[in-house]
Design a protein around this motif. Structure first.
Motif, PDB file in Angstrom:
ATOM      1  N   UNK A  77       0.819  -1.211   0.000  1.00 50.08           N
ATOM      2  CA  UNK A  77       0.000   0.000   0.000  1.00 50.08           C
ATOM      3  C   UNK A  77       0.856   1.266   0.000  1.00 50.08           C
ATOM      4  N   UNK A  78       2.096   1.169   0.449  1.00 52.91           N
ATOM      5  CA  UNK A  78       2.984   2.325   0.459  1.00 52.91           C
ATOM      6  C   UNK A  78       3.345   2.776  -0.949  1.00 52.91           C
ATOM      7  N   UNK A 102       0.981 -11.658  -5.984  1.00 57.46           N
ATOM      8  CA  UNK A 102       0.554 -10.764  -4.892  1.00 57.46           C
ATOM      9  C   UNK A 102       0.830  -9.304  -5.220  1.00 57.46           C
ATOM     10  N   UNK A 103       1.921  -9.035  -5.910  1.00 57.03           N
ATOM     11  CA  UNK A 103       2.240  -7.648  -6.274  1.00 57.03           C
ATOM     12  C   UNK A 103       1.204  -7.099  -7.250  1.00 57.03           C
ATOM     13  N   UNK A 106      -5.476  -3.319  -6.153  1.00 51.51           N
ATOM     14  CA  UNK A 106      -6.252  -2.882  -4.984  1.00 51.51           C
ATOM     15  C   UNK A 106      -6.053  -1.408  -4.662  1.00 51.51           C
ATOM     16  N   UNK A 107      -4.918  -0.835  -5.050  1.00 49.46           N
ATOM     17  CA  UNK A 107      -4.696   0.597  -4.801  1.00 49.46           C
ATOM     18  C   UNK A 107      -4.981   1.433  -6.053  1.00 49.46           C
TER      19      UNK A 107
END
Length: 184
Positions: free
Chosen positions: A112-113, A134-135, A141-142
């Motif tokens: 999320x960063x 996952x990446x 998701x962001x």
């Protein structure tokens, strides 16, 4: 080189960029988690150093791109715990089993960063060099559109075979072949 400070963890992260970041075309990028042993000490236990070098090389060839270098050593468990995990691996555990034996999840990294970093550059679309699903999911998701995943296989050697097999079998990494350093 651009620096970012993450208030929550008090960690500093770096983005290395090349070319015009304001162009609307999808940006060639690598999200790379810190790996002192692989990136700086040239360990053969992982493929991290080879992946970092290959990403920098590809970006240089294209003339535009970025490496997001995140300070998340040892899949987020930190350097000292990573060293403890190495000792467990030397005794027969794989990387996931070692992390779990130390009381951590298989992969503790957070992505999320990346949101404020990408917003800083105005980047909304990526051509992502990764094997890690996952990446891709975390970026989506962001609100970042991963328009293309570029397989990023390099650095395979006899010392990291079990490590890479574990990444594929237990962490779902997408390996398309068995590329060695000489096949880069």
């Amino acid at each position: 080189m651009h620096g970012f400070f993450e208030q929550e963890t008090q960690k500093e992260h770096v983005v290395l960029t090349m070319g015009d970041m304001t162009k609307p075309e999808p940006l060639l990028a690598r999200i790379h988690s810190e790996c002192l042993t692989g990136d700086g000490l040239f360990s053969l236990r992982c493929d991290c150093g080879a992946q970092l070098q290959a990403a920098l090389h590809k970006i240089a060839q294209v003339g535009r791109g970025a490496v997001f270098y995140l300070r998340q050593e040892g899949r987020g468990i930190g350097l000292l715990n990573k060293i403890k995990a190495y000792h467990l691996q030397d005794a027969g555990a794989d990387t996931v089993e070692a992390n779990e034996a130390l009381g951590f999840g298989a992969d503790m990294r957070k992505y999320d960063l990346l949101k404020p970093m990408l917003e800083h550059f105005g980047v909304k679309q990526l051509r992502l060099m990764t094997n890690n699903p996952r990446k891709i999911q975390a970026l989506r998701e962001i609100g970042i559109d991963v328009v293309e995943r570029l397989a990023h296989e390099t650095g395979r050697n006899p010392h990291n075979q079990k490590y890479l097999d574990t990444k594929k079998g237990k962490l779902g990494h997408m390996f398309e072949g068995s590329q060695s350093e000489s096949e880069e």
